[in-house]
Design a protein around this motif. Structure first.
Motif, short mmCIF file in Angstrom:
data_model
loop_
_atom_site.label_atom_id
_atom_site.label_comp_id
_atom_site.label_asym_id
_atom_site.label_seq_id
_atom_site.Cartn_x
_atom_site.Cartn_y
_atom_site.Cartn_z
N UNK A 147 50.91 26.10 -85.23
CA UNK A 147 51.38 25.95 -86.60
C UNK A 147 52.17 24.64 -86.73
N UNK A 148 51.90 23.93 -87.81
CA UNK A 148 52.69 22.78 -88.20
C UNK A 148 53.50 23.17 -89.43
N UNK A 149 54.82 22.97 -89.36
CA UNK A 149 55.70 23.25 -90.49
C UNK A 149 56.27 21.93 -90.99
N UNK A 150 56.08 21.67 -92.26
CA UNK A 150 56.62 20.47 -92.91
C UNK A 150 57.64 20.95 -93.93
N UNK A 151 58.91 20.54 -93.77
CA UNK A 151 59.95 21.04 -94.67
C UNK A 151 61.08 20.03 -94.78
N UNK A 152 61.87 20.17 -95.86
CA UNK A 152 63.04 19.33 -96.06
C UNK A 152 64.32 20.03 -95.63
N UNK A 153 64.37 21.35 -95.78
CA UNK A 153 65.59 22.09 -95.49
C UNK A 153 65.24 23.48 -94.97
N UNK A 154 66.20 24.11 -94.34
CA UNK A 154 65.98 25.45 -93.82
C UNK A 154 66.11 26.47 -94.94
N UNK A 155 65.34 27.57 -94.85
CA UNK A 155 65.37 28.58 -95.92
C UNK A 155 66.65 29.41 -95.89
N UNK A 156 66.96 30.02 -96.99
CA UNK A 156 68.08 30.96 -97.08
C UNK A 156 67.76 32.21 -96.29
N UNK A 157 68.72 32.70 -95.52
CA UNK A 157 68.49 33.88 -94.70
C UNK A 157 68.39 35.14 -95.56
N UNK A 158 67.40 35.98 -95.23
CA UNK A 158 67.20 37.19 -96.02
C UNK A 158 67.31 38.47 -95.21
N UNK A 159 67.16 38.40 -93.90
CA UNK A 159 67.20 39.63 -93.11
C UNK A 159 66.75 39.38 -91.68
N UNK A 160 66.49 40.46 -90.97
CA UNK A 160 66.21 40.36 -89.55
C UNK A 160 65.02 41.25 -89.19
N UNK A 161 64.09 40.69 -88.41
CA UNK A 161 62.95 41.47 -87.94
C UNK A 161 62.86 41.34 -86.41
N UNK A 162 62.12 42.27 -85.81
CA UNK A 162 61.86 42.20 -84.38
C UNK A 162 60.37 42.03 -84.13
#
Length: 257
Positions: free
Chosen positions: A108-123
């Motif tokens: 996977x290639x991720x192209x982004x300007x900023x990190x996303x807002x945290x919404x929760x936790x998964x395992x």
């Protein structure tokens, strides 16, 4: 959309022009080979992503360069040799303030300007080491939509004693959804679902011998599970599993607001 509505309010454009602009702003046409849904994330909560297989390298470059400004973009199933071939062509994005993060195992290639807002936790749990590429695809996607991810790999039913301490950690960390990746006979999601009180998403992987090769045995086993609370996505579909997990968490957030 806000700009269009403001122009309409200020009398700079007519209602007919505003309607046309609102209709056309959703789609970005890139020459004659791609029509990108620019408002998918706003409308559905699922970000637009590019599936690399079947596309030429120059097509991928054009798509990414055009769509990066729309809160970034992900390119899935991009083999390392192909990424190395297009990396230089994408370098102007770095000068524009974008980060280019490529994960070789997840492809996977991720192209982004900023990190996303945290919404929760998964395992995320895998039965074997060979299942990790699918799990890593799920991890990258989940993190890019705002989830913290706890991982536990190679804890399948061939050595079931490895699993229990890892599940306990997941419970103590209060993860909200578990993604379980397994090939061969695909038994692990059923075992995990019998131990936890949260949604379990089974991901059959295409790992196996003989009748298990291709992932169909694992898929059928997960669909036929006698343990309640399991949802199953397609073979090797870590991407879909991560987005389904994030949708569950977002639904919880909406109920709390």
């Amino acid at each position: 959309m806000r700009e269009i509505l403001q122009k309409l309010s200020d009398g700079e454009i007519s209602a007919e022009t505003a309607e046309k602009m609102l209709k056309t702003m959703h789609i970005m046409e890139i020459e004659d080979f791609a029509k990108m849904d620019m408002c998918r994330e706003v409308r559905t909560g699922v970000p637009e992503a590019v599936f690399a297989e079947g596309k030429e390298n120059d097509e991928i470059v054009k798509i990414v360069m055009k769509c990066a400004d729309n809160d970034g973009i992900m390119v899935t199933r991009l083999q390392n040799d192909r990424y190395q071939s297009i990396k230089e062509d994408l370098s102007p994005l770095i000068d524009r303030g974008f980060k280019l993060n490529y994960n070789r195992k997840a492809r996977i290639l991720v192209v982004k300007e900023h990190d996303p807002k945290k919404i929760g936790k998964i395992g995320i749990i895998t039965a074997g080491t060979s299942d990790i590429p699918v799990a890593e695809e799920a991890r990258i996607v989940a993190e890019e939509v705002g989830c913290d991810v706890l991982r536990s790999y190679d804890v399948g039913v061939a050595g079931i004693h490895r699993l229990f301490s890892q599940v306990r950690i997941m419970l103590e960390e209060e993860v909200e959804v578990l993604i379980v990746v397994a090939g061969m006979e695909g038994a692990l999601p059923s075992v995990v679902a019998g131990l936890v009180d949260m949604p379990v998403i089974g991901v059959p992987s295409s790992v196996g011998y003989g009748v298990g090769e291709g992932g169909f045995t694992a898929l059928y086993a997960m669909l036929q599970s006698c343990a309640p609370g399991i949802a199953v996505v397609n073979i090797d579909n870590g991407f879909g599993a991560a987005l389904f997990a994030s949708t569950i968490i977002k639904s919880r957030i909406k109920r709390e607001i």
